[in-house]
Motif scaffolding. Sequence first.
Motif, short mmCIF file in Angstrom:
data_model
loop_
_atom_site.label_atom_id
_atom_site.label_comp_id
_atom_site.label_asym_id
_atom_site.label_seq_id
_atom_site.Cartn_x
_atom_site.Cartn_y
_atom_site.Cartn_z
N ASN A 1 52.93 45.46 55.42
CA ASN A 1 53.18 45.39 53.84
C ASN A 1 54.39 44.73 53.32
O ASN A 1 54.68 44.82 52.23
CB ASN A 1 52.94 46.69 53.19
CG ASN A 1 52.25 46.24 51.83
OD1 ASN A 1 51.57 45.51 51.58
ND2 ASN A 1 52.12 47.60 50.90
N GLY A 2 55.15 44.11 54.42
CA GLY A 2 56.66 43.45 53.90
C GLY A 2 56.35 42.36 52.98
O GLY A 2 55.37 41.46 53.11
N PRO A 3 57.50 41.91 52.72
CA PRO A 3 57.54 40.41 52.07
C PRO A 3 57.78 39.73 52.83
O PRO A 3 58.22 39.45 54.06
CB PRO A 3 58.88 40.66 50.79
CG PRO A 3 59.80 41.71 51.82
CD PRO A 3 58.81 42.55 52.71
N PRO A 4 57.53 38.06 52.26
CA PRO A 4 57.58 37.09 53.23
C PRO A 4 59.06 36.65 53.90
O PRO A 4 59.23 36.26 54.72
CB PRO A 4 57.46 35.88 52.02
CG PRO A 4 56.94 36.53 50.93
CD PRO A 4 57.34 37.99 51.08
N ASN B 1 51.45 39.01 55.09
CA ASN B 1 51.73 40.12 56.09
C ASN B 1 50.48 40.85 56.60
O ASN B 1 49.28 39.92 56.48
CB ASN B 1 52.55 40.97 55.10
CG ASN B 1 51.66 41.64 53.82
OD1 ASN B 1 50.26 41.79 53.97
ND2 ASN B 1 52.34 41.78 52.57
N SER C 1 48.60 43.21 56.39
CA SER C 1 47.56 43.78 55.32
C SER C 1 46.56 42.55 54.88
O SER C 1 45.23 42.84 54.73
CB SER C 1 48.21 44.59 54.15
OG SER C 1 48.55 43.75 53.26
N GLN C 2 47.23 41.45 54.55
CA GLN C 2 46.49 40.33 54.01
C GLN C 2 45.51 39.71 55.17
O GLN C 2 44.60 39.25 54.97
CB GLN C 2 47.45 39.21 53.55
CG GLN C 2 48.09 39.72 52.26
CD GLN C 2 49.29 38.62 52.01
OE1 GLN C 2 50.21 38.86 52.60
NE2 GLN C 2 49.05 37.81 51.28
N LYS D 1 42.05 41.19 55.68
CA LYS D 1 41.25 40.99 54.67
C LYS D 1 40.26 39.90 55.36
O LYS D 1 40.79 39.06 55.98
CB LYS D 1 41.60 40.59 53.33
CG LYS D 1 42.72 41.56 52.63
CD LYS D 1 42.50 41.45 51.24
CE LYS D 1 43.08 42.83 50.51
NZ LYS D 1 44.64 42.70 51.01
C1 NAG Z 1 51.78 42.09 51.63
O1 NAG Z 1 50.42 41.68 51.32
C2 NAG Z 1 49.85 42.30 50.31
C3 NAG Z 1 48.27 41.98 50.28
O2 NAG Z 1 48.22 40.45 49.78
C4 NAG Z 1 50.42 41.95 48.90
O3 NAG Z 1 49.76 42.56 47.86
C5 NAG Z 1 51.90 42.52 49.11
O4 NAG Z 1 52.53 42.10 47.89
C6 NAG Z 1 52.41 42.01 50.19
N1 NAG Z 1 53.93 42.58 50.11
C7 NAG Z 1 55.03 42.07 49.80
C8 NAG Z 1 56.17 43.06 49.94
O5 NAG Z 1 55.16 40.97 49.49
#
Ligand code: NAG
Length: 366
Positions: free
Chosen positions: A348-351, A358, A360-361, A364
């Motif tokens: 779930n981390g940022p780019p 990430n 979690s995406q 999907k």
């Molecule tokens: C990781 O991906 C999720 C699902 O798309 C998104 O909602 C979330 O903002 C992302 N996390 C970060 C920290 O960017």
Amino acid sequence: MTKIHNSVSLCLFVILINIIPHSANETAPTIFILGDSTADVGTNTYLPGSTVRADFPHNGIDFPNSRPTGRFSNGFNSADFVAKFFGIKRSPPPFLFLLTLKPNHFRKHLLKGVNFASGGAGLLDITSSNLTVVPLSQQIIQFSTVRDNLTALIGPAATDTMLSKSLFFISIGSNDIFGYFMTNSTMPKDQYISILISAYSYHITNLYKLGARKFGIISVPPVGCCPSQRLIQKLINGVDGCFEPENDFALSFYTALDNLLLNISSQLPGFKYSLGNGYRMAIDVIENPHASGFENVDSACCGYGLLNAQGPCNSTASLCPDRRKYLFWDSFHPTKKAAYLAAQTLYNGPPYYVSPINFSQLAKDY
Ligand SMILES: *[C@@H]1O[C@H](CO)[C@@H](O)[C@H](O)[C@H]1NC(C)=O
Ligand SMILES: *[C@@H]1O[C@H](CO)[C@@H](O)[C@H](O)[C@H]1NC(C)=O
Ligand SMILES: *[C@@H]1O[C@H](CO)[C@@H](O)[C@H](O)[C@H]1NC(C)=O
Ligand SMILES: *[C@@H]1O[C@H](CO)[C@@H](O)[C@H](O)[C@H]1NC(C)=O
Ligand SMILES: *[C@@H]1O[C@H](CO)[C@@H](O)[C@H](O)[C@H]1NC(C)=O
Ligand SMILES: *[C@@H]1O[C@H](CO)[C@@H](O)[C@H](O)[C@H]1NC(C)=O
Ligand SMILES: *[C@@H]1O[C@H](CO)[C@@H](O)[C@H](O)[C@H]1NC(C)=O
């Protein structure tokens, strides 16, 4: 580099931000795991004569029932935590363990995923040529037999569908970099990195041909900051700190891998990936340990002597008082806490740490 333990294995990766994982609502994907000791959940325990193993205390001291399982950790490792974020209890079991089961139990397990990772493995077969381990090329051959078994079980169409939705988590490359330095190679860095990247390209393409579509990959951490490499630096050069030449390789490896994956994704239809920057995740923790609750980021929690890195983590080794405050479990591997933070960031981390999306995406449907 004579002080390196024969547990040629890898280091860590980690992160600092605390993002609350969104409760997994989608159905959990099937997970296949490939790689080295950072993802091994007991594979080498099933290899008679392998010296790269961790199936004895103090390993596993924080695992349920304090059981040493072959994980190079005080507890769960990053493969377990990645699985957990996807709503699965822990990593699926090692392929070599599944082979010991009766055929009907074996087949039932396959639907839930398999872990092929083996401590000491590399992208190149030669990296583990002196060790009894399963190199990545062999792990992919094992996966192809699993695919045959799935096809026999649910048919080719359902197998294709299942594999296209599965997550392929790969954590490998550190041992190839250790190998370069241990053999005193004189090959220029760029040439070696390009050999590693060609090998990665070949392996990923083979997995794609076998039906894999979603790849969750973590790059090599700053391996020069492992206690084992800090010890070498101290004994040979007489200075404290990370062994920077190895870190340079890890950094170049990330950049090249990022380019490779972008290229592959423009060529292979349906190929989807998420690349974790293991270098950045770990170096940020090392430079700012308190932000993620660590107090020691240079010594092994379990071991002997200087930096607790002069002897292996075994049942008589000295153990740090609070394992949650240490980045390193032994002289090569992260603690359970560090593995958790890494998996959390991948999921779930940022780019900044994981891109272009990430994990979690990645999971999907698309
Ligand atoms: C990781 O991906 C999720 C699902 O798309 C998104 O909602 C979330 O903002 C992302 N996390 C970060 C920290 O960017
Ligand atoms: C899970 O998904 C369902 C259907 O998409 C939705 O109605 C529900 O609110 C979701 N639950 C959570 C906890 O996100
Ligand atoms: C799985 O597939 C392999 C290779 O095709 C085969 O040798 C093996 O017998 C199969 N195992 C089971 C349990 O079906
Ligand atoms: C394997 O062992 C041989 C003989 O000790 C050594 O020359 C070689 O460098 C080793 N190979 C690797 C990849 O470590
Ligand atoms: C590499 O060089 C070091 C330091 O010069 C030496 O001690 C070691 O034996 C060499 N290793 C190999 C495999 O040649
Ligand atoms: C992209 O991949 C193609 C085919 O494998 C290769 O010919 C090309 O050199 C690659 N380009 C880059 C920038 O890596
Ligand atoms: C643990 O390793 C140390 C240092 O190599 C060794 O002296 C000791 O005998 C080992 N203990 C066990 C139980 O194997």
